[in-house]
Scaffold this motif. Structure first.
Motif, PDB file in Angstrom:
ATOM      1  N   SER A  19       0.855  -1.191   0.000  1.00 16.01           N
ATOM      2  CA  SER A  19       0.000   0.000   0.000  1.00 16.01           C
ATOM      3  C   SER A  19       0.888   1.237   0.000  1.00 16.01           C
ATOM      4  O   SER A  19       2.065   1.173   0.340  1.00 16.01           O
ATOM      5  N   ALA A  20       0.312   2.330  -0.372  1.00 15.78           N
ATOM      6  CA  ALA A  20       1.062   3.592  -0.396  1.00 15.78           C
ATOM      7  C   ALA A  20       1.457   3.967   1.031  1.00 15.78           C
ATOM      8  O   ALA A  20       0.686   3.757   1.964  1.00 15.78           O
ATOM      9  N   PRO A  21       2.669   4.499   1.192  1.00 16.09           N
ATOM     10  CA  PRO A  21       3.081   4.891   2.550  1.00 16.09           C
ATOM     11  C   PRO A  21       2.228   6.050   3.046  1.00 16.09           C
ATOM     12  O   PRO A  21       1.780   6.899   2.282  1.00 16.09           O
ATOM     13  N   ARG A  22       1.995   6.033   4.335  1.00 19.48           N
ATOM     14  CA  ARG A  22       1.253   7.135   4.946  1.00 19.48           C
ATOM     15  C   ARG A  22       2.147   8.355   5.020  1.00 19.48           C
ATOM     16  O   ARG A  22       3.343   8.244   5.245  1.00 19.48           O
ATOM     17  N   ALA A  23       1.548   9.496   4.850  1.00 19.64           N
ATOM     18  CA  ALA A  23       2.308  10.741   4.974  1.00 19.64           C
ATOM     19  C   ALA A  23       2.657  10.940   6.440  1.00 19.64           C
ATOM     20  O   ALA A  23       1.786  10.840   7.307  1.00 19.64           O
ATOM     21  N   PRO A  24       3.928  11.176   6.737  1.00 19.69           N
ATOM     22  CA  PRO A  24       4.299  11.388   8.137  1.00 19.69           C
ATOM     23  C   PRO A  24       3.645  12.650   8.677  1.00 19.69           C
ATOM     24  O   PRO A  24       3.512  13.641   7.978  1.00 19.69           O
ATOM     25  N   ARG A  25       3.247  12.587   9.897  1.00 21.98           N
ATOM     26  CA  ARG A  25       2.610  13.740  10.537  1.00 21.98           C
ATOM     27  C   ARG A  25       3.464  14.192  11.703  1.00 21.98           C
ATOM     28  O   ARG A  25       4.096  13.405  12.361  1.00 21.98           O
ATOM     29  N   GLY A  26       3.456  15.484  11.929  1.00 23.11           N
ATOM     30  CA  GLY A  26       4.155  16.010  13.080  1.00 23.11           C
ATOM     31  C   GLY A  26       5.638  16.219  12.884  1.00 23.11           C
ATOM     32  O   GLY A  26       6.345  16.462  13.837  1.00 23.11           O
ATOM     33  N   THR A  27       6.140  16.098  11.654  1.00 25.49           N
ATOM     34  CA  THR A  27       7.547  16.353  11.435  1.00 25.49           C
ATOM     35  C   THR A  27       7.764  17.842  11.209  1.00 25.49           C
ATOM     36  O   THR A  27       6.834  18.585  10.928  1.00 25.49           O
ATOM     37  N   LEU A  28       8.990  18.287  11.309  1.00 31.46           N
ATOM     38  CA  LEU A  28       9.288  19.706  11.241  1.00 31.46           C
ATOM     39  C   LEU A  28       9.387  20.236   9.814  1.00 31.46           C
ATOM     40  O   LEU A  28       9.091  21.384   9.564  1.00 31.46           O
ATOM     41  N   TYR A  29       9.814  19.439   8.872  1.00 34.65           N
ATOM     42  CA  TYR A  29      10.171  19.945   7.552  1.00 34.65           C
ATOM     43  C   TYR A  29       9.283  19.356   6.471  1.00 34.65           C
ATOM     44  O   TYR A  29       9.692  18.522   5.708  1.00 34.65           O
ATOM     45  N   ARG A  30       8.066  19.800   6.403  1.00 34.29           N
ATOM     46  CA  ARG A  30       7.130  19.300   5.403  1.00 34.29           C
ATOM     47  C   ARG A  30       6.417  20.444   4.687  1.00 34.29           C
ATOM     48  O   ARG A  30       5.232  20.395   4.455  1.00 34.29           O
ATOM     49  N   GLY A  31       7.158  21.492   4.344  1.00 34.39           N
ATOM     50  CA  GLY A  31       6.562  22.569   3.579  1.00 34.39           C
ATOM     51  C   GLY A  31       5.824  23.587   4.413  1.00 34.39           C
ATOM     52  O   GLY A  31       5.106  24.416   3.889  1.00 34.39           O
ATOM     53  N   ARG A  32       5.986  23.538   5.691  1.00 39.67           N
ATOM     54  CA  ARG A  32       5.315  24.497   6.557  1.00 39.67           C
ATOM     55  C   ARG A  32       6.359  25.383   7.221  1.00 39.67           C
ATOM     56  O   ARG A  32       7.425  25.584   6.696  1.00 39.67           O
ATOM     57  N   GLU A  33       6.032  25.919   8.370  1.00 44.29           N
ATOM     58  CA  GLU A  33       6.916  26.874   9.036  1.00 44.29           C
ATOM     59  C   GLU A  33       8.303  26.315   9.303  1.00 44.29           C
ATOM     60  O   GLU A  33       9.304  27.009   9.136  1.00 44.29           O
TER      61      GLU A  33
END
Length: 150
Positions: A24-38
């Motif tokens: 199955s497709a990997p789940r998108a990691p949540r709560g990491t620091l470097y994912r296109g946000r601040e």
């Protein structure tokens, strides 16, 4: 005893039937620091300002060393720094140093405070607010100095 080939040995063993694993497709990691946000933008800006400050320091060391080689050349370089373009460059330098310093404190808190990663987004916005407040106090006065208002 006759020699058996590897294929014959494999065929003589009873095969166990294993079900194929589900892919199955990997789940998108949540709560990491470097994912296109601040966190990511803070990381990018921190690197850009750090490299910019490094190159400024390199040029500063080189132009200051001219005083030993040729005081006349040193004076010519220093006089070229008194132009409005260089004044804007000084403003950009202060802007970069201010962000780099405040964000560096944020990075230290993320690394050494047990709740730092949890509060990194809030700390980013605090850095931005403090940085803008400091710039509001500096930039107008600097512009008056550059463009002859003071």
């Amino acid at each position: 005893m006759p020699e058996k080939s590897a294929g014959a040995l494999a065929a003589s063993r009873p095969e166990k039937k294993y079900p194929l694993p589900k892919i199955s497709a990997p789940r998108a990691p949540r709560g990491t620091l470097y994912r296109g946000r601040e966190g990511m933008w803070s990381w990018v800006l921190h690197r850009i300002t750090g490299v910019s400050i490094f190159f400024f320091l390199l040029v500063h060391i080189l132009d200051t060393s001219l005083v030993r080689v040729s005081p006349g050349a040193y004076n010519a370089v220093i006089n070229s720094y008194k132009t409005p373009i260089m004044g804007l460059g000084e403003t950009a330098l202060v802007v970069a140093i201010g962000f780099h310093a405040l964000n560096g404190l944020r990075v230290i808190l993320i690394d050494f405070w047990s709740l730092g990663a949890k509060h990194q987004r809030l700390m980013f916005w605090i850095v931005i607010v403090v940085w803008v407040l400091l710039l509001v106090g500096f930039v107008p006065r600097q512009f008056m100095h550059i463009f002859g208002g003071a």
